[in-house]
Design an enzyme around this catalytic site. Structure first.
Site, PDB file in Angstrom:
ATOM      1  N   CYS A 132       5.132   2.704 -11.487  1.00 47.39           N
ATOM      2  CA  CYS A 132       6.651   2.534 -11.045  1.00 47.39           C
ATOM      3  C   CYS A 132       6.842   2.332  -9.715  1.00 47.39           C
ATOM      4  O   CYS A 132       7.243   2.190  -9.077  1.00 47.39           O
ATOM      5  CB  CYS A 132       5.678   4.993 -10.835  1.00 47.39           C
ATOM      6  SG  CYS A 132       4.240   4.797 -10.420  1.00 47.39           S
ATOM      7  N   ARG A 245      -3.469   6.673  -1.984  1.00 42.97           N
ATOM      8  CA  ARG A 245      -2.765   7.771  -2.365  1.00 42.97           C
ATOM      9  C   ARG A 245      -2.324   8.860  -1.859  1.00 42.97           C
ATOM     10  O   ARG A 245      -3.527   8.657  -0.486  1.00 42.97           O
ATOM     11  CB  ARG A 245      -3.463   8.090  -3.687  1.00 42.97           C
ATOM     12  CG  ARG A 245      -3.408   9.399  -4.174  1.00 42.97           C
ATOM     13  CD  ARG A 245      -2.003   9.103  -5.517  1.00 42.97           C
ATOM     14  NE  ARG A 245      -1.629   8.653  -6.474  1.00 42.97           N
ATOM     15  CZ  ARG A 245      -1.353   8.643  -7.410  1.00 42.97           C
ATOM     16  NH1 ARG A 245      -0.514   8.266  -7.015  1.00 42.97           N
ATOM     17  NH2 ARG A 245      -2.288   7.899  -8.712  1.00 42.97           N
ATOM     18  N   HIS A 252       7.314   6.985  -3.738  1.00 39.98           N
ATOM     19  CA  HIS A 252       5.893   6.405  -3.189  1.00 39.98           C
ATOM     20  C   HIS A 252       6.957   5.457  -2.086  1.00 39.98           C
ATOM     21  O   HIS A 252       7.857   5.703  -1.991  1.00 39.98           O
ATOM     22  CB  HIS A 252       5.575   5.550  -4.294  1.00 39.98           C
ATOM     23  CG  HIS A 252       4.963   5.513  -5.553  1.00 39.98           C
ATOM     24  ND1 HIS A 252       4.571   7.283  -5.408  1.00 39.98           N
ATOM     25  CD2 HIS A 252       4.717   5.259  -6.884  1.00 39.98           C
ATOM     26  CE1 HIS A 252       3.642   7.137  -6.690  1.00 39.98           C
ATOM     27  NE2 HIS A 252       4.049   6.058  -7.352  1.00 39.98           N
TER      28      HIS A 252
END
Lengths: 348, 348
Positions: A132, A245, A252
């Site tokens: 991703c 994170r 994101h």
């Protein structure tokens, strides 16, 4: 043989965060579906999922599940792909795999359609969907590389918990409630399920995504580095990543520094290149506080770029900010777009 | 004249996020206090604050408040410092200013005691405390600069809402409760109080801290750039910053890329240098998932560094992760340490 006009599609990992998104998108997208098979682990088999106003029962994924399947979309973890993708291929299916299992395999194309669609032609039954955080970055780097040449990239990421699956979203939700109720936060999953330590993600930042490699980088960081080189067809590209994170459910974000070959470019040159790129939307106007954020990009299909500015010391250096929904373009949508291009180009 | 053994201290902005922290720290620290004056805006005057088991009434800050004050610690915003710091100096006080009002003034030392204590000697009544995100970064850059030479820095920040004051903490708290209760989140403050648009910070990332400058950088980013050059005494240092606000209450984190002059260094060289630096604690062992996080650094006095690794393409480049409590070393603690060094060195 008559050309196929409708396809049997299998979704492996249909009850997971990405699998659910794939099923939702298949309803809205242009792939003509003859039959949809929803597959999962034994544990999730038997669940019912609605698709096109019809209830489909999720079945356990076994080698025989892939008989008569045209396209199999895998997102059930690397070990499942390692075991079952070859079985699907053996039975005539083309696999689009969302895990890291085959991404760096030189016989497997690693594809973001807007970036390297042509690589699809060389598939041997399996096509890998990139990580991703890689997808959204290369969507912005490719047009810059093409227009101006690309020498160097340094990226720091701001990643959502949904990249670690539904369980990680539940953990952030639970810790948030614990905080609001004045209770101690319990951490049992993040940063990495199998690792020894678990740390709270709510109101925190964890500089570890996936396990550590021998060189001190995490696997997520090495994915960004190695996958970008492969997709951009430039093994010599200098590229470094720090992956973090954060307590964000969806999308994101990335702080990207890119050094180009061409001299004398302006911010406007980079903005125009990004703004005209396929699949990229430029949201960049400091005067009106216009820039993308995780919340503004959630549920959207595009990659959003903003905050383009020139490095104050290096005339060839530019900084910008890239945001995209990690379950959409970062996973499910890119997977479906790969399937669409395979069908449209008759490359199945 | 007999040497002073106890001091009259004024805290301006005593009811704010940093001011409250300063009062707490003064109770624990070594400054012998004759009298403590707590000053604020008219709006907060009259509030009672406990200090050393005694109730002190907060008074409105006016020029006359500084009669007989030895050290005045300002953190009530730039406009208050602009107006009242000269009044305090005129009355014989030495000012340690926590705002950006005087930081780049060439007659005002900008000091992190572990980094450039000697600069305190040249003060003309005002000493500036650097920006929170600058302090923790230069605490790690200085030992590297001293040991190996420093050519270039690229930093992306992960900043807590408390850097925007108590109101911003309240806003994150409120939005978090709204989310848990299934309500829409309301945004009225962040990213910048006076700006046109306000965006939710809960479960989001805002790539804007402070107002935009004409060059496309935010004021926070330019603070990091300009203040670091001044503190490190290197106007030619190449340095770029991207500053991002996150749903974290306390502690800023930073992903730092630093390029050194000396060739052939190892990760261990950088780790040892950071581990031996004054005020810095190395927490860095990938094998045991050891690295600092905002939650682990909160309420602590030190700057924590971890995730040191070598750039995979540039032999002189290193990446690392720096975390510190933005209200402690990033603001209140550094202010008090400046006052302590002024007293210890008899530089008042």
């Amino acid at each position: 043989m008559a050309e196929k006009t409708a396809f049997t599609i299998a979704v492996v990992g249909a009850t997971g965060a990405v699998g659910q998104k794939i099923v939702q998108l298949l309803e809205k997208k242009d792939i003509p579906i003859k039959q949809l098979k929803l597959l999962s682990s034994q544990r999730s088999a038997g669940k019912k999922v609605f698709f096109a106003n019809r209830e489909i029962t999720v079945e356990e994924a076994v080698p025989e599940s892939f008989e008569d399947v045209d396209i199999a979309l895998f997102s059930a973890g690397g070990s499942v792909s390692k075991k079952l993708a070859p079985e699907a291929v053996k039975r005539g299916a083309v696999v689009v795999d969302n895990t890291s299992a085959y991404r760096l395999d030189k016989d497997v194309p690693l594809v973001v359609p807007e970036v390297n669609e042509q690589d699809l032609q060389s598939h041997n039954g399996i096509i890998a969907n990139p990580n991703c955080s890689t997808i959204q970055m290369v969507a912005t780097l490719k047009p810059i590389q093409e227009a101006f040449g690309l020498k160097r990239v340094i990226v720091s990421t701001y990643q959502a918990v949904s990249g670690s699956g539904n369980e990680a979203c539940d953990e952030l939700e639970e810790q948030t409630k614990q905080y609001v109720n004045g209770e101690d936060m319990t951490a049992e999953l993040l940063p990495v399920k199998g690792d020894e330590k678990h740390l709270p993600i709510a109101f925190n930042a964890l500089p570890q995504i996936d396990v550590f490699q021998d060189n001190g980088y995490t696997f997520e960081e090495m994915k960004m580095i190695n996958e970008s080189k492969k997709i951009l067809h430039d093994d010599a590209l200098a590229i470094a990543a720090t992956c973090v994170r954060l307590p964000i459910f969806t999308s994101h974000a990335e702080s990207v520094y890119a050094e180009v070959e061409e001299n004398g470019l302006s911010v406007k040159d980079i903005q125009n290149t990004l703004g005209n790129a396929d699949g990229v939307v430029l949201e960049d106007d400091p005067q009106t506080q216009t820039y993308p954020t995780p919340l503004s990009a959630a549920e959207k299909e595009e990659v959003f770029a903003g905050r383009v500015r020139k490095d104050l010391d290096n005339d060839n250096g530019f900084h910008f900010w890239v945001v995209s929904d990690n379950l959409m373009k970062g996973a499910a949508l890119n997977t479906i777009q790969i399937a669409e291009r395979l069908i449209q180009n008759k490359w199945l």
